[in-house]
Design a protein around this motif. Structure first.
Motif, mmCIF file in Angstrom:
data_model
loop_
_atom_site.group_PDB
_atom_site.id
_atom_site.type_symbol
_atom_site.label_atom_id
_atom_site.label_comp_id
_atom_site.label_asym_id
_atom_site.label_seq_id
_atom_site.Cartn_x
_atom_site.Cartn_y
_atom_site.Cartn_z
ATOM 1 N N PRO A 86 22.859 -9.841 -24.447
ATOM 2 C CA PRO A 86 23.039 -11.068 -25.234
ATOM 3 C C PRO A 86 21.696 -11.735 -25.548
ATOM 4 O O PRO A 86 20.725 -11.608 -24.795
ATOM 5 C CB PRO A 86 23.905 -11.954 -24.329
ATOM 6 N N ASP A 87 21.663 -12.485 -26.653
ATOM 7 C CA ASP A 87 20.418 -13.111 -27.095
ATOM 8 C C ASP A 87 19.809 -14.008 -26.031
ATOM 9 O O ASP A 87 18.573 -14.161 -25.971
ATOM 10 C CB ASP A 87 20.666 -13.931 -28.361
ATOM 11 N N ALA A 88 20.618 -14.611 -25.208
ATOM 12 C CA ALA A 88 20.115 -15.522 -24.176
ATOM 13 C C ALA A 88 19.207 -14.800 -23.181
ATOM 14 O O ALA A 88 18.385 -15.432 -22.505
ATOM 15 C CB ALA A 88 21.276 -16.182 -23.441
ATOM 16 N N LEU A 89 19.358 -13.485 -23.086
ATOM 17 C CA LEU A 89 18.555 -12.704 -22.138
ATOM 18 C C LEU A 89 17.365 -12.019 -22.811
ATOM 19 O O LEU A 89 16.686 -11.212 -22.189
ATOM 20 C CB LEU A 89 19.428 -11.652 -21.452
ATOM 21 N N HIS A 90 17.111 -12.335 -24.071
ATOM 22 C CA HIS A 90 15.963 -11.768 -24.765
ATOM 23 C C HIS A 90 14.748 -12.652 -24.517
ATOM 24 O O HIS A 90 14.740 -13.830 -24.884
ATOM 25 C CB HIS A 90 16.232 -11.662 -26.271
#
Length: 639
Positions: free
Chosen positions: A609-613
């Motif tokens: 997910p983008d939050a983990l990028h």
């Protein structure tokens, strides 16, 4: 003599060699399509061989030498294929890589490379005693192989590290981006700087050293920090199509578009002039080497020769030349449908093959296989072949560019294998091996790799795309050499090429040649090989920065050793294993990641997910940690 035969060409050595060759071919295929560079694989193969054969009950130095000889064909065949054959996809002639054709081109080209290089062994290795740096390094690894387990630990640990970073990057989990970059408009000009976050490129830089790293980065600076700002400020308005497409674009996108459409062709011009200069400068050495090899073959008829001087007999070389050439003539006939054209194609292939195998072998002796300018050799072949075919087929021929690429592909495979063969024979000469056994083993390794190239290429093409960005694959594997070969071949037959830019690039190449000759006359340690600079001009800047940084670290470690050659050699050897592991691990992970991408039909299948990028800062930190680990491993080896 029978004892020597048993100690070298054993069944287990042949089988292990084939397995290693296939794995290393796959790894180098990914690396070459990604960065336009491959690395010699003899040293990691030698380390793995010593460890595996020890588990199987021990293996002597000559048996281990046979394993690394065959395994090293992996990098050679991979380079020969990826520099040329993807051009057939880029030209639209193929939709995918056809198994039988790729196998025939790579396999027969590799076998011709072995045949053409046999007469050169005595001249380049015995008489001229050329350096062949990777061959000497592999021999030292074999001679100091009392504890190969330590080398395998270093190799495996760094391979795991390189693989994990690749998994975390843009084509995998996307925890970090592939590149850290900054750009801005400065008036009408563009300021751009960036670095790829690839551990493999850092490892490549460590192996090739600071001299090559500086030259490659300097070429990129010429392209990205001088030519692109000048073009965007003074010439972009004159190109209505390109300026219209860049209206409102970011500085980074504009720089990339200008580089792709115009500036990278400076590298084409530099490569063309560099390839021609290479042939001119080596002409006397090539003629003397060929004469020496043939003279020795005549003088030894009927004599008992030491096993360390026994090459494949000349009569078998001539028989093999005929047997391997006839299928290629049939393949060319199937392409063009005319013996009037296919026979000249075959003659060009034979003549260019022998000439450029000689050039490749000589250059490998000077600068090593990793720095061997085979791409310049191949450009010269394709240019000459295209000009001949232009007279036979006429301007506008659709099959003409394809036919030129087919000739270039065989010659490129032969040149890569030829240079590698001499590198391995240098190692064998040092450790007391039998040349004909090594030559036979390299032929087996080369053909084994040819059997797997098409599936690997199809897997990578389906997962990442090759060459031109598309909606499905916006960040493809660039395949820089193959894209260049396609452009040159198509341009000769009436395609659009920015010839003015190519001419300027040729002028830059000529200036670099003059500079290098001045440095040579002064006996300077630092040199400016024109083809290394041309690669820097032709490739994106961010690929050259980690190569330079890796070379800088190598210099720092060597400098720390001072004048103690033993400490410097120990540090370089251990560091090279660590760097080779980074390259192998990242490349193999790139192939493994491709499997779920192809099966799912989505490039995002592994993305978190983008939050983990995380941003590029984390990637820079990881690269710094890898540099520190490499420095620590090398420093401990010095101690």
């Amino acid at each position: 003599m029978s004892d020597i035969a048993q100690a070298q060409l054993t069944i287990r050595a042949v089988l292990l060699s084939i397995v290693l060759a296939v794995v290393l071919a796959a790894a180098n295929t990914y690396l070459g399509l990604f960065a336009g560079l491959t690395i010699a694989s003899a040293i990691p193969a030698a380390v793995v061989s010593m460890a595996v054969l020890r588990l199987l009950g021990g293996g002597g130095i000559l048996e281990n030498n046979i394993v690394q000889t065959g395994a090293s064909a992996g990098s050679s065949i991979a380079a020969g294929v990826i520099f040329t054959i993807p051009a057939l996809i880029i030209l639209g002639y193929w939709d995918d890589f056809r198994y039988s054709w790729v196998m025939a081109i790579a396999g027969l080209g590799g076998l011709l490379g072995v045949i053409f290089s046999v007469p050169l062994r005595r001249s380049l290795i015995v008489d001229q005693n050329m350096a062949f740096p990777e061959g000497k390094a592999a021999a030292e690894v074999l001679k100091t192989g009392e504890n190969p387990g330590q080398g395998v630990k270093v190799l495996a640990g760094s391979a795991l590290l390189g693989g994990l970073v690749k998994l975390a990057a843009g084509s995998g989990l996307r925890l970090i981006p592939d590149t850290a970059a900054a750009s801005a408009w400065v008036g009408k000009g563009i300021a751009y700087f960036g670095t790829n976050l690839s551990p493999a490129l850092f490892g490549v830089g460590y192996i090739v050293g600071l001299n090559i790293g500086i030259v490659c980065l300097s070429g990129a600076v010429i392209s990205w920090n001088i030519a692109i700002p000048i073009y965007s400020a003074f010439f972009l308005d004159g190109n209505a199509q390109l300026s219209g497409a860049l209206a409102g674009a970011s500085a980074a996108d504009a720089a990339g578009a200008i580089w792709s459409a115009q500036i990278r062709y400076l590298g084409v011009g530099a490569m063309l002039i560099g390839g021609v200069w290479t042939m001119i400068s080596l002409r006397k050495s090539l003629v003397s080497g060929i004469r020496s090899g043939l003279a020795v073959a005549r003088d030894n008829v009927g004599k008992t020769v030491a096993h360390t001087e026994q090459d494949i007999p000349m009569k078998y070389i001539l028989i093999g030349l005929v047997l391997f050439t006839l299928p290629l003539a049939g393949l060319y006939q199937a392409i063009v449908g005319s013996w009037t054209v296919s026979i000249p194609m075959t003659v060009i292939m034979i003549v260019a093959g022998f000439l450029f195998v000689s050039v490749s072998a000589y250059m490998a002796g000077l600068v090593g296989s990793s720095n061997n300018p085979v791409s310049g050799i191949t450009i010269a072949t394709i240019l000459f072949a295209a000009l001949v075919l232009l007279m036979l087929l006429g301007k506008g021929s659709e099959i003409g560019p394809v036919a030129a690429i087919m000739i270039g592909a065989v010659v490129c495979c032969a040149a890569c294998v030829g240079g590698d063969n001499l590198q391995d024979l240098k190692c064998g000469h040092i450790v007391g091996a039998t040349p004909w056994r090594q030559q036979a083993m390299l032929a087996v390794g080369a053909f084994s790799c040819a059997l797997v190239m098409a599936p690997v290429l199809n897997l990578l093409a389906a997962a990442y795309g090759i060459g031109t960005p598309t909606a499905e694959h916006p960040n493809p594997l660039l395949a820089p050499q193959a894209t260049l070969m396609a452009s040159v071949a198509k341009g000769i037959f009436g395609g659009e090429l920015p010839w003015n830019t190519i001419a300027v690039g040729a002028g830059i190449g000529a200036a670099l040649i003059v500079l290098d000759e001045i440095l040579k006359a002064r006996g300077a340690n630092f040199r400016v090989p024109v083809l290394a600079a041309a690669i820097g001009i032709y490739l994106p800047l961010e690929l050259m920065v980690p190569i330079f940084l890796g070379g800088l670290l190598n210099w720092a470690i060597t400098r720390r050793a001072g004048k103690d050659e033993a400490r410097a050699e120990a540090a370089t050897r251990k560091g090279t294993l660590f760097a080779a592991g980074l390259i192998t691990g990242e490349a193999l992970m790139g192939i493994f990641i491709a499997i779920p991408i192809v099966l799912a039909g989505s490039a995002d299948v592994l993305a978190l997910p983008d939050a983990l990028h995380f941003g590029q800062w984390l990637g820079l930190l990881i690269l710094a940690v890898i540099a520190w680990l490499l420095y620590r491993v090398s420093s401990r080896a010095q101690a």
